[in-house]
Design a protein around this motif. Sequence first.
Motif, PDB file in Angstrom:
ATOM      1  N   ASP A 140       5.483   6.523   9.811  1.00  0.00           N
ATOM      2  CA  ASP A 140       4.559   6.570   8.623  1.00  0.00           C
ATOM      3  C   ASP A 140       5.311   6.456   7.387  1.00  0.00           C
ATOM      4  N   ARG A 152       7.245  -3.041   5.686  1.00  0.00           N
ATOM      5  CA  ARG A 152       7.245  -1.362   5.233  1.00  0.00           C
ATOM      6  C   ARG A 152       8.288  -1.415   4.212  1.00  0.00           C
ATOM      7  N   ALA A 207       1.284   5.122   1.050  1.00  0.00           N
ATOM      8  CA  ALA A 207       0.828   6.113   2.080  1.00  0.00           C
ATOM      9  C   ALA A 207       0.351   7.114   1.164  1.00  0.00           C
ATOM     10  N   GLU A 208      -0.959   8.052   1.875  1.00  0.00           N
ATOM     11  CA  GLU A 208      -1.429   9.112   1.243  1.00  0.00           C
ATOM     12  C   GLU A 208      -0.632  10.388   1.571  1.00  0.00           C
ATOM     13  N   THR A 209       0.031  10.335   2.711  1.00  0.00           N
ATOM     14  CA  THR A 209       0.750  11.245   3.409  1.00  0.00           C
ATOM     15  C   THR A 209       1.798  10.329   4.211  1.00  0.00           C
ATOM     16  N   CYS A 210       2.911  10.967   4.060  1.00  0.00           N
ATOM     17  CA  CYS A 210       4.101  10.605   5.030  1.00  0.00           C
ATOM     18  C   CYS A 210       5.184  11.458   5.189  1.00  0.00           C
ATOM     19  N   HIS A 216      10.697   2.129   3.547  1.00  0.00           N
ATOM     20  CA  HIS A 216      10.758   3.440   4.092  1.00  0.00           C
ATOM     21  C   HIS A 216      11.805   4.147   3.270  1.00  0.00           C
ATOM     22  N   GLN A 246       0.726  -1.220   0.013  1.00  0.00           N
ATOM     23  CA  GLN A 246       0.006   0.050  -0.189  1.00  0.00           C
ATOM     24  C   GLN A 246       1.090   1.449  -0.224  1.00  0.00           C
ATOM     25  N   GLN A 279      12.421   7.531   7.941  1.00  0.00           N
ATOM     26  CA  GLN A 279      10.980   7.599   8.384  1.00  0.00           C
ATOM     27  C   GLN A 279      10.756   6.536   9.499  1.00  0.00           C
TER      28      GLN A 279
END
Length: 504
Positions: A112, A136, A86-89, A138, A84, A109
């Motif tokens: 998020d 994740r 992230a819409e914001t991070c 990042h 997925q 990071q």
Amino acid sequence: MSAATETLVDYDEALDTYDPVLGFEVHVELNTKTKMFSSAPNAFGDEPNTNVNEVDLGLPGVLPVVNKSGVEYAILIGLALNCQIAETCGFARKNYFYPDTPKNFQTSQYDDPIAFDGYLDIELEDGEVFRVEIERAHMEEDAGKLTHMGGAAGRIQGADFSLVDYNRAGVPLVEIVTKPIVGAGKRAPELAKAYVAAIREIVKNLGVSDARMERGNVRCDANVSLMAKDATEFGTRTETKNVNSLRAVDHAVRFEISRQAGVLNAGNKVVQETRHWHEDTRTTTSGRPKSDADDYRYFPEPDLVPIVTTEAWIEELRSRLPEPPAERRKRLQADWGYADAEFRDVVNAGLVDAIEETIAAGASAAVARKWWMGEISRLAKNADVEPTELGATPATIIELNSLIEGKKINDKIARQVLEYVIAGEGSPSEIVDKRGLAVVNDDSALGAAIDDAMAEMPGVVEKIKGGKLQAVGALIGPVMKATRGQADAGRVREIVLEKLGVEG
């Protein structure tokens, strides 16, 4: 306690008692033109401390700027890992002091990440598929590089002093973190190697990393713990840092399983710590107590705004994804005409890319496979390196095959020439000329050697005259010996039959 004094349990015996739990943190250096938060060049191999600027060095008053390409590369990796996005991070400061981290913190990071909740299906050597869950992926920046001078094997222990090169400080990284992996059993080392190989293949095919492990473009931190067969909780894990070859990943996991089993069997507790991998002894040694996230005092990076993604941006990036590795392998096998077992051997040897590049350079699929899976792999095994690290290239194979097809050398001589190429003596053609290895095609020279062979083996001559043409092979051997293996066997056969007046 050193690796030499630790008690190791036989690998199979260890796994009769314990189940391994694995976890991997794979660091991928991105091949953007500039660094993650500065305009300094991102280039390998330049003079030390030439690709740095005030942002990389953390000088007062400077402000970082996010590299958009680095963000896009991270999203591409996330999509390829079925994550997925992230819409914001946002970014966070990971605070710790090392001499190769001039800011005294790493921009990373924390809670998020750009990508999360993915998976990767890993095919093992016999075709079994094992799903690895991705927690994740990042974004962060790499640290500089320390070179320890003096002492043994370039390690910090016993060194007289250390040199620091900040060229790598600030290079964009994506760290890919798995969820705990259970159920691998005795195939844990094989799964570890196959997983890292799959990550390397993905990022190389995406074009986001050069993916050269020997340069540190892909590095693996391998987490291993053991739990008793009837246990319900994971054991204490260790983290073997910066393992940078597929073979080493396999060996590091195998060693830690045997070592930890020895610790537990002795009634002791495994220490949660980082460990160093030593390729020369194929052992790990203690590093430092492993810090949890709180020990790094993460807090939001105040100088960078959050990253905001949109559906349109993500779908545009998704459209750039190359052919998935599994589909690519199926296509290549069909294109090359390899049997299932042949292609599986190529995959397990990590030679799909090398063979593809060799075919693209002009070799047939059969010739590419013959050299990479044959003589090159044999020499690599003897040298204890990966075949692609040996020094042979697609151009080497093309040139060797051209010399064979042009009847300037034979297969036996070609194998000798390959060894000289790997030793750095030049190109195949240069070596053949310099060492005088060309096949002997001079009929007068061959005729003299054939006459000597026939004089020494009159019984063979009579058999040939009697129609047993396979007996010619007995004469070819002495002729080859007389010409140091440089005779054209086909021409030798023709001359023998001509001399004896026998139709071939």
